[in-house]
Design an enzyme around this catalytic site. Structure first.
Site: not given
Ligand code: NAP
Length: 302
Positions: A217, A265
């Site tokens: 983001r 994006h």
């Molecule tokens: P996810 O499975 O929820 O994984 C999030 C990761 O971030 C987890 O490892 C989590 O730790 C870690 N995290 C969260 N808060 C943290 C903190 N305060 N300190 C350290 N680590 C932290 O999410 P995902 O499915 O991989 O997606 C991630 C993000 O990608 C989405 O939220 C979205 O914003 C973005 N995204 C972007 C696009 C694009 O086209 N640009 C497309 C899809 C998604 P834990 O393992 O300990 O929970």
């Protein structure tokens, strides 16, 4: 079951035939009226969320849920599931590989040289000379790591809770992860804790000459700090897919910055052909009275 599909962005014509073919017994509607068992939403129409207090599941069509969580009308008593879409994870992995290789093979510098017809080779490195630091070892970070490792890159990963992932050096210490990394890939959810995390202090911890890939983001990056760190020469290049204001305004200095590559994006789009399979599995879990996977932890904010 009665299933609502509500989105101001995702076209129901793209989704409903696929969903209906997997869930032929269920009734689908785009109007939020009457009893709704499951709501499938992505930027839902105004007034929709407030009417879902009796639903059994709210299923996001997107992986990031910060906009839903910020909506005061979101009923907190109803489970909210993120979409973990294998098609989108594959697309994100491809984008991360493309940008990492762009940095590693210095392709961004050759593109720049071409403008002045300059024929000059840069030193070659092996993938094993370089470390990719992934911020966020969730669904997307783990998938990207699994493809970076066979190419020979060292991978370090940052998560909130301790993790063990084969061949990845996982840590909850951000400073350590950044200081190990030549290229940092941001795949974090946007929460109160992660907003602005890529500020001057943290960007300077990345190894000299390194790169930043932000596919999460826009608000994760302090834009002016990034520009200063690029201008100072500490970081060589940034690949930015997401921005605080989207579309990125025409007068934003990032557009013309020579050390910035911009995509709109588009790092990974939801892929309906694979996403509907996950959505259908979640709905079948609800039908059996089970909790589907990937439910949002309201207190953690993702
Ligand atoms: P996810 O499975 O929820 O994984 C999030 C990761 O971030 C987890 O490892 C989590 O730790 C870690 N995290 C969260 N808060 C943290 C903190 N305060 N300190 C350290 N680590 C932290 O999410 P995902 O499915 O991989 O997606 C991630 C993000 O990608 C989405 O939220 C979205 O914003 C973005 N995204 C972007 C696009 C694009 O086209 N640009 C497309 C899809 C998604 P834990 O393992 O300990 O929970």
């Amino acid at each position: 079951m009665r299933i609502l599909f509500s989105s101001r962005i995702e076209a129901p014509e793209r989704w409903l035939p696929l969903l209906q073919s997997l869930l032929p017994r269920d009734e689908f509607t785009v109007e939020c009226s009457g009893e709704i068992d499951v709501a499938i939403v992505a930027s839902p129409r105004p007034g929709t969320l407030g009417k879902l207090g009796n639903a059994k599941l709210i299923q996001s069509l997107w992986m990031g849920v910060e906009a839903l969580l910020a909506d005061p009308d979101l009923p907190r008593n109803v489970p909210l599931a993120r979409l973990v879409d294998p098609g989108m994870a594959a697309a994100m992995t491809e984008t991360v590989l493309a940008h990492t290789l762009d940095w590693h093979r210095r392709l961004y510098r050759y593109r720049e040289q071409q403008k002045s017809r300059t024929w000059k080779r840069f030193r070659q490195y092996m993938a094993s000379d370089h470390t990719v630091g992934i911020l966020g070892m969730g669904a997307l970070g783990t998938a990207a790591a699994a493809r970076l490792l066979p190419l020979g890159f060292n991978v370090v990963g940052w998560s909130r809770r301790p993790k063990a992932i084969r061949d990845v050096k996982c840590s909850t210490d951000l400073s350590w992860v950044l200081s190990e990394s030549h290229v940092v890939v941001c795949l974090l959810p946007l929460t109160a804790q992660t907003k602005g995390i890529l500020n001057a202090g943290n960007l300077k911890k990345i190894r000299e000459g390194g790169g930043l890939i932000n596919c999460a983001r826009g608000a994760h990056v302090a834009r002016d700090d990034l520009i200063a760190v690029l201008d100072s020469g500490h970081l060589a290049h940034a690949w930015l897919d997401v921005f605080e204001k989207e579309p990125l305004p025409a007068d934003d200095p990032l557009w013309a910055h020579p050390k910035v590559s911009i995509t709109p994006h588009a790092a990974a789009l939801t892929e309906p052909r694979t996403a509907v399979i996950e959505i259908a599995k979640n709905i079948e879990a609800v039908r059996r009275g089970e909790r589907p996977p990937h439910l949002v932890d309201f207190s953690a904010g993702y």
